[in-house]
Design a protein around this motif. Structure first.
Motif, PDB file in Angstrom:
ATOM      1  N   MET A  33      42.942 -11.167 -23.573  1.00 52.56           N
ATOM      2  CA  MET A  33      44.059 -10.297 -23.182  1.00 52.56           C
ATOM      3  C   MET A  33      44.009  -8.989 -23.962  1.00 52.56           C
ATOM      4  SD  MET A  33      48.181 -10.906 -22.944  1.00 52.56           S
ATOM      5  CE  MET A  33      48.034 -11.722 -21.341  1.00 52.56           C
ATOM      6  N   PRO A  34      44.079  -7.845 -23.285  1.00 56.73           N
ATOM      7  CA  PRO A  34      43.982  -6.549 -23.963  1.00 56.73           C
ATOM      8  C   PRO A  34      45.117  -6.339 -24.954  1.00 56.73           C
ATOM      9  CG  PRO A  34      43.751  -6.314 -21.585  1.00 56.73           C
ATOM     10  CD  PRO A  34      44.220  -7.707 -21.831  1.00 56.73           C
ATOM     11  N   ALA A  35      44.789  -5.658 -26.044  1.00 60.19           N
ATOM     12  CA  ALA A  35      45.799  -5.266 -27.025  1.00 60.19           C
ATOM     13  C   ALA A  35      46.001  -3.757 -27.028  1.00 60.19           C
ATOM     14  CB  ALA A  35      45.387  -5.731 -28.422  1.00 60.19           C
ATOM     15  N   VAL A  36      45.160  -3.046 -26.278  1.00 65.68           N
ATOM     16  CA  VAL A  36      45.233  -1.584 -26.210  1.00 65.68           C
ATOM     17  C   VAL A  36      45.482  -1.186 -24.773  1.00 65.68           C
ATOM     18  CG1 VAL A  36      43.989   0.575 -26.587  1.00 65.68           C
ATOM     19  CG2 VAL A  36      43.667  -1.347 -28.161  1.00 65.68           C
ATOM     20  N   ARG A  37      46.443  -0.323 -24.550  1.00 67.57           N
ATOM     21  CA  ARG A  37      46.765   0.122 -23.206  1.00 67.57           C
ATOM     22  C   ARG A  37      46.228   1.516 -22.958  1.00 67.57           C
ATOM     23  NH1 ARG A  37      53.274   0.964 -24.019  1.00 67.57           N
ATOM     24  NH2 ARG A  37      53.146   2.643 -25.572  1.00 67.57           N
TER      25      ARG A  37
END
Length: 246
Positions: free
Chosen positions: A231-235
């Motif tokens: 799951m990404p932590a940076v948008r």
């Protein structure tokens, strides 16, 4: 210059928000949860002769004998079970917070929050019931009380835990699938395990369905760790949920 002054004076301005999600590591919390569950299973089940471990549908005398002779193992099992509820609750809060951070606005995130927190609370209650049963000099001389606590421990740690856990998996998986936040295989796995977990509801009607409980409990390990890894932590600057992994 005016734009910069507005940004500094208004911390809620989109450009002033950090692009990395601020919160615990999903992977680390998931690993801690898995380790605690496995440790409890080894301490309370694997180290005890299989023929001795009491099941809820067996005579109460077997339960009384188990909690009398193997109370120390049961105490470790219930303690680890209670402790595992903490990282599960933290994981739930963190993954829902990250979904919102990535721009998700859907009912799925709230369903996941409800499911994960309920599962965590059920684990705590189940662990406390097990602790009461395994306390030295406790209630093993009262078969009726032993059976009541044994059934309550099974109900809360079995279907009472797995069914809401399925809501956590379904809420995160389906929502992440729409927003493309998780790999397709992980989304499919989450949905399949979620459906299996929901079907465990019928274990309250017939013990034959109780096999679905460990399937939902242990296969979810793969999903939890997978979410922690992928799951990404940076948008992106647009915050539309299609963020880069980190």
């Amino acid at each position: 210059m005016i734009f910069m002054m507005n940004t500094l004076s208004n911390p809620t301005h989109p450009s002033s928000r950090p692009n990395r999600h601020q919160g615990p590591s999903l992977l680390l919390v998931a690993i801690i949860y898995v380790v605690l569950v496995i440790a409890g299973t080894v301490a309370g089940v694997a180290l005890v002769p299989r023929s001795v471990f009491p099941l809820p549908f067996e005579p109460v005398e077997k339960a009384v004998a188990y909690f009398s002779l193997y109370s120390q193992y049961s105490l470790w099992l219930s303690s680890f079970e209670f402790a595992s509820a903490i990282p599960l609750g933290i994981f739930t809060a963190t993954v829902v917070s990250r979904l919102r951070f990535l721009g998700v606005r859907a009912a799925g995130e709230l369903i996941a929050l409800y499911g994960g927190m309920t599962a965590s609370a059920m684990l705590m209650l189940s662990g406390l019931c097990g602790w009461a049963l395994s306390t030295p000099g406790g209630i093993t001389g009262q078969p009726g009380t032993v059976r009541a606590l044994q059934l309550l421990s099974f109900a809360t740690g079995g279907p009472g835990f797995v069914v809401p856990l399925g809501l956590l998996l379904a809420g995160v998986s389906i929502t992440s699938g729409f927003y493309r936040l998780l790999p397709r295989w992980l989304v499919v796995l989450g949905i399949v395990v979620a459906v299996t977990s929901e079907l465990a509801t019928f274990s309250l009607l017939t013990w034959k369905v109780s096999l679905l409980i460990p399937i939902g409990r242990y296969i979810s390990f793969i999903w939890l760790i997978g979410v922690g890894v992928t799951m990404p932590a940076v948008r992106t600057s647009g915050g539309d949920g299609r963020a880069t992994e980190a």
